[in-house]
Design an enzyme around this catalytic site. Structure first.
Site, short mmCIF file in Angstrom:
data_model
loop_
_atom_site.label_atom_id
_atom_site.label_comp_id
_atom_site.label_asym_id
_atom_site.label_seq_id
_atom_site.Cartn_x
_atom_site.Cartn_y
_atom_site.Cartn_z
N ASP A 203 0.96 -1.05 -0.12
CA ASP A 203 0.11 -0.44 0.28
C ASP A 203 0.99 1.12 0.56
O ASP A 203 2.13 1.42 0.55
CB ASP A 203 -1.16 0.20 1.52
CG ASP A 203 -2.13 -1.25 1.12
OD1 ASP A 203 -2.27 -1.44 0.08
OD2 ASP A 203 -2.70 -1.23 1.90
N ASP A 205 0.55 3.95 1.37
CA ASP A 205 0.44 4.91 2.84
C ASP A 205 1.15 4.16 4.05
O ASP A 205 0.70 4.15 5.26
CB ASP A 205 -0.93 5.11 3.10
CG ASP A 205 -1.71 3.65 3.02
OD1 ASP A 205 -1.66 3.07 3.08
OD2 ASP A 205 -3.25 4.10 3.20
N TRP A 265 -13.74 -1.70 -1.61
CA TRP A 265 -12.68 -1.80 -0.37
C TRP A 265 -12.82 -3.07 0.93
O TRP A 265 -13.79 -3.94 0.48
CB TRP A 265 -12.65 -0.61 1.00
CG TRP A 265 -11.77 -1.24 1.55
CD1 TRP A 265 -10.60 -0.73 2.19
CD2 TRP A 265 -11.87 -1.66 2.84
NE1 TRP A 265 -9.96 -1.26 3.28
CE2 TRP A 265 -10.83 -1.63 4.11
CE3 TRP A 265 -13.16 -2.74 3.59
CZ2 TRP A 265 -10.79 -2.42 5.01
CZ3 TRP A 265 -13.52 -2.49 4.42
CH2 TRP A 265 -11.79 -3.04 5.85
N GLU A 268 -10.27 -8.86 -0.20
CA GLU A 268 -9.13 -9.41 -1.19
C GLU A 268 -8.08 -10.03 -1.18
O GLU A 268 -7.46 -10.96 -1.23
CB GLU A 268 -9.04 -8.00 -2.55
CG GLU A 268 -7.61 -7.32 -2.74
CD GLU A 268 -7.54 -5.93 -0.93
OE1 GLU A 268 -9.32 -5.85 -0.87
OE2 GLU A 268 -6.94 -5.86 -0.35
N ASP A 269 -7.32 -9.31 -0.08
CA ASP A 269 -5.47 -9.75 0.76
C ASP A 269 -6.35 -11.04 1.69
O ASP A 269 -6.28 -12.18 1.57
CB ASP A 269 -6.04 -8.73 1.70
CG ASP A 269 -6.58 -8.21 3.09
OD1 ASP A 269 -7.50 -8.09 2.45
OD2 ASP A 269 -6.88 -7.14 4.06
N MET A 295 1.20 4.26 9.75
CA MET A 295 0.34 4.83 8.10
C MET A 295 0.53 6.06 8.15
O MET A 295 0.11 6.70 8.85
CB MET A 295 -0.31 3.99 8.20
CG MET A 295 -1.01 3.22 7.61
SD MET A 295 -3.23 2.82 7.55
CE MET A 295 -4.61 4.35 7.59
N HIS A 298 -5.87 9.04 6.57
CA HIS A 298 -6.35 9.29 5.50
C HIS A 298 -7.49 9.18 5.55
O HIS A 298 -8.11 8.53 6.10
CB HIS A 298 -5.49 8.97 4.32
CG HIS A 298 -5.56 7.53 4.37
ND1 HIS A 298 -6.56 7.01 3.57
CD2 HIS A 298 -5.14 6.15 4.09
CE1 HIS A 298 -6.79 5.38 3.95
NE2 HIS A 298 -5.38 5.32 3.84
N ARG A 300 -10.79 8.13 3.74
CA ARG A 300 -11.47 6.80 2.56
C ARG A 300 -11.89 8.07 1.13
O ARG A 300 -12.90 8.42 1.21
CB ARG A 300 -13.05 5.94 2.95
CG ARG A 300 -13.68 5.00 1.62
CD ARG A 300 -14.32 4.50 2.85
NE ARG A 300 -14.26 3.27 3.73
CZ ARG A 300 -13.78 2.37 4.02
NH1 ARG A 300 -13.05 2.26 2.98
NH2 ARG A 300 -14.16 1.82 5.21
N1 UDH Z 1 -5.41 2.88 -3.21
C1 UDH Z 1 -5.10 4.01 -3.59
N2 UDH Z 1 -6.30 5.13 -4.01
C2 UDH Z 1 -8.09 4.70 -3.62
C3 UDH Z 1 -7.64 4.02 -3.04
C4 UDH Z 1 -6.54 3.10 -2.73
O1 UDH Z 1 -3.94 4.35 -4.03
O2 UDH Z 1 -8.17 5.80 -4.44
C5 UDH Z 1 -4.23 1.94 -2.59
C6 UDH Z 1 -3.14 2.96 -1.82
O3 UDH Z 1 -2.35 1.81 -2.33
C7 UDH Z 1 -4.24 2.09 -0.24
C8 UDH Z 1 -4.36 0.91 -0.94
O4 UDH Z 1 -4.48 1.01 -1.99
O5 UDH Z 1 -3.01 2.47 0.66
C9 UDH Z 1 -5.31 0.49 0.24
O6 UDH Z 1 -7.27 1.07 -0.43
P1 UDH Z 1 -6.90 2.54 1.44
O7 UDH Z 1 -5.54 3.20 1.93
O8 UDH Z 1 -8.50 3.02 1.18
O9 UDH Z 1 -7.54 0.77 2.43
P2 UDH Z 1 -6.62 1.25 4.33
O10 UDH Z 1 -7.14 -0.56 4.53
O11 UDH Z 1 -7.92 2.09 4.62
O12 UDH Z 1 -5.44 1.30 4.64
C10 UDH Z 1 -9.14 2.22 4.10
C11 UDH Z 1 -10.03 3.53 5.16
C12 UDH Z 1 -9.58 3.67 6.04
C13 UDH Z 1 -10.96 5.63 6.48
C14 UDH Z 1 -10.53 5.76 7.37
C15 UDH Z 1 -11.04 6.83 7.76
N3 UDH Z 1 -11.07 7.34 9.50
C1 NGS Z 2 -10.37 -7.14 7.19
C2 NGS Z 2 -11.01 -6.56 5.69
C3 NGS Z 2 -9.32 -6.63 5.25
C4 NGS Z 2 -8.59 -5.70 5.01
C5 NGS Z 2 -8.16 -5.56 7.06
C6 NGS Z 2 -7.43 -4.58 8.46
O1 NGS Z 2 -11.50 -6.79 8.21
O2 NGS Z 2 -9.57 -6.25 3.78
O3 NGS Z 2 -9.56 -5.46 7.43
O4 NGS Z 2 -8.29 -3.16 7.18
N1 NGS Z 2 -11.25 -8.03 5.49
C7 NGS Z 2 -12.49 -7.69 5.40
O5 NGS Z 2 -13.15 -6.39 5.32
C8 NGS Z 2 -13.76 -9.45 4.99
S1 NGS Z 2 -7.79 -1.59 7.38
O6 NGS Z 2 -8.01 -1.68 8.78
O7 NGS Z 2 -5.91 -1.92 7.76
O8 NGS Z 2 -8.42 -0.69 6.68
O9 NGS Z 2 -7.30 -5.46 5.23
#
Ligand code: UDH
Ligand code: NGS
Length: 361
Positions: A203, A205, A265, A268-269, A295, A298, A300
């Site tokens: 990722d 971030d 979102w 997939e992992d 991290m 950011h 969503r």
């Molecule tokens: N990513 C992008 N652009 C996007 C979406 C995702 O570049 O529009 C890539 C990026 O590498 C990112 C990764 O996909 O680090 C994972 O996406 P994410 O950072 O959105 O997922 P994460 O689980 O956060 O880290 C989910 C949103 C949390 C919102 C919290 C609000 N306080």
């Molecule tokens: C799980 C998600 C994963 C995700 C993990 C951490 O619940 O894809 O949280 O997410 N699985 C499902 O939703 C089935 S995080 O808090 O880093 O945004 O990677």
């Protein structure tokens, strides 16, 4: 007398029209279905060599992988070099990482650029790296994060004495984000360029705060981001495989890559984690001190809402490994741009396969 005659003449006409309409819509439906299946390159089973549709050209990725390297060797003096030591000698251990700065891409180019080749490529000059690593970043509209990532991670990878390249796989347009499909594309595009043997999916971030966390592959798929600050440096659950993970080429082929059908979102992992266990492999990890990450906070992103079908889809992984993954990957490369710090591959996919898959996923 008049009325019935109107009826007898007009009834067949209507029926004929209906029949025509039905035949036309059936034909259209089957034509679209055929095109859709063609775009998805539906296989009978995972083939021993994978052929992937790329810019309407078929690419045999196993053949591509053995293509001689056309990229010039960075800063390598003549003469045979010995292998790099198993433990890189110049690691620093725990690192200081700060995101609240006005850092620009040009600042980063000035800082680490002199050691790199175009496209974010590097090789140690004093020894032969133990692994050839492609670092793949799924991406859309996160340039600020990318700047921080490049600033901190390039020096770490250099100290780890890797022969590496950074590939930012940029999803074009504003359709639902598909992280896993972008990572599959990164695997293929990196292999077309160089004979990589290890793939680190990261990722944008997530920045490691200990350089002893080696961006390498091992006997089993490796989850690297085990202790992230947002989870108070604790692994949230035993099978997690998101964030930063590493698979060798053989391991990635064995699981047929990631699923291409997780839109938005989540999940997939976990699907990859299940593929790994169904293929009788384990997840290896660094310890929770070495595996620490910071991290970049950011909100969503738009067009990346949680996928409402993600939990249901995880019950289907076992049946989908063969029919959804590298073997069914289909996409178009819009542009490949070489920055000094990274290779940016901008991609999209056909609208009809997109909308069909969205309906079914
Ligand atoms: N990513 C992008 N652009 C996007 C979406 C995702 O570049 O529009 C890539 C990026 O590498 C990112 C990764 O996909 O680090 C994972 O996406 P994410 O950072 O959105 O997922 P994460 O689980 O956060 O880290 C989910 C949103 C949390 C919102 C919290 C609000 N306080
Ligand atoms: C799980 C998600 C994963 C995700 C993990 C951490 O619940 O894809 O949280 O997410 N699985 C499902 O939703 C089935 S995080 O808090 O880093 O945004 O990677």
């Amino acid at each position: 007398m008049f009325k019935p005659s109107v009826l007898t003449v007009s009834m067949p006409k209507t029926a004929f029209k209906l029949l025509l309409l039905f035949s036309f819509s059936s034909l259209t439906f089957f034509a679209v279905l055929l095109l859709h299946l063609k775009a998805r390159n539906v296989p009978a089973a995972v083939p021993s060599s994978l052929v992937i549709t790329r810019n309407n050209t078929s690419v045999n990725i196993l053949a591509a992988a053995v293509r001689p390297n056309t990229t010039p060797t960075p800063g390598r003096p003549g003469g045979a070099l010995g292998p790099c030591p198993d433990g890189p000698p110049n690691l620093l251990g725990s690192l200081y990482v700060e995101f609240r700065t006005n850092r620009t891409l040009q600042d980063v180019r000035n800082l680490v650029g002199p050691f790199l080749q175009q496209g974010g490529r590097y090789r140690p000059s004093s020894c032969v790296a133990r692994q050839k690593v492609a670092v793949i970043i799924p991406f859309r509209n996160r340039y600020e994060h990318l700047t921080h990532w490049l600033h901190y991670v390039h020096p770490v990878l250099m100290r780890q004495q890797l022969d590496y390249g950074v590939y930012v796989i940029n999803q074009d347009g504003d359709g639902a984000f598909n992280r896993a499909k972008l990572m599959n594309i990164g695997f293929v595009e990196a292999l077309i360029e160089y004979d990589y043997d290890c793939f680190v999916f990261s990722d944008v971030d997530l920045v490691p705060i200990d350089d002893r966390n080696l961006y390498r592959c091992s006997d089993h798929p490796r989850h690297l981001s085990v202790a992230v600050d947002k989870f108070n440096f604790i692994l949230p659950y035993a099978t997690i495989f998101g964030g930063v993970s590493a698979l060798s080429k053989q391991q990635f082929l064995k699981v047929n890559g990631f699923s291409n059908t997780f839109w938005g979102w989540g999940g997939e992992d976990d699907d990859m984690s299940q593929r790994i266990s169904y293929r009788r492999m384990f997840i290896s990890r660094p310890d929770s001190v070495t595996g620490r990450y910071k991290m970049i906070q950011h909100e969503r992103d738009s067009h990346n809402d949680p996928n409402p079908r993600r939990v249901q889809k995880l019950t289907e992984t076992y049946f989908n490994i063969i029919k959804d993954g590298l073997s069914t990957l289909s996409y178009t490369v819009r542009e490949i741009r070489k920055d000094l710090l990274y290779t940016l591959v901008t991609v999209d996919w056909f609208w009809f396969s997109f909308s069909f898959l969205k309906l079914s996923c």
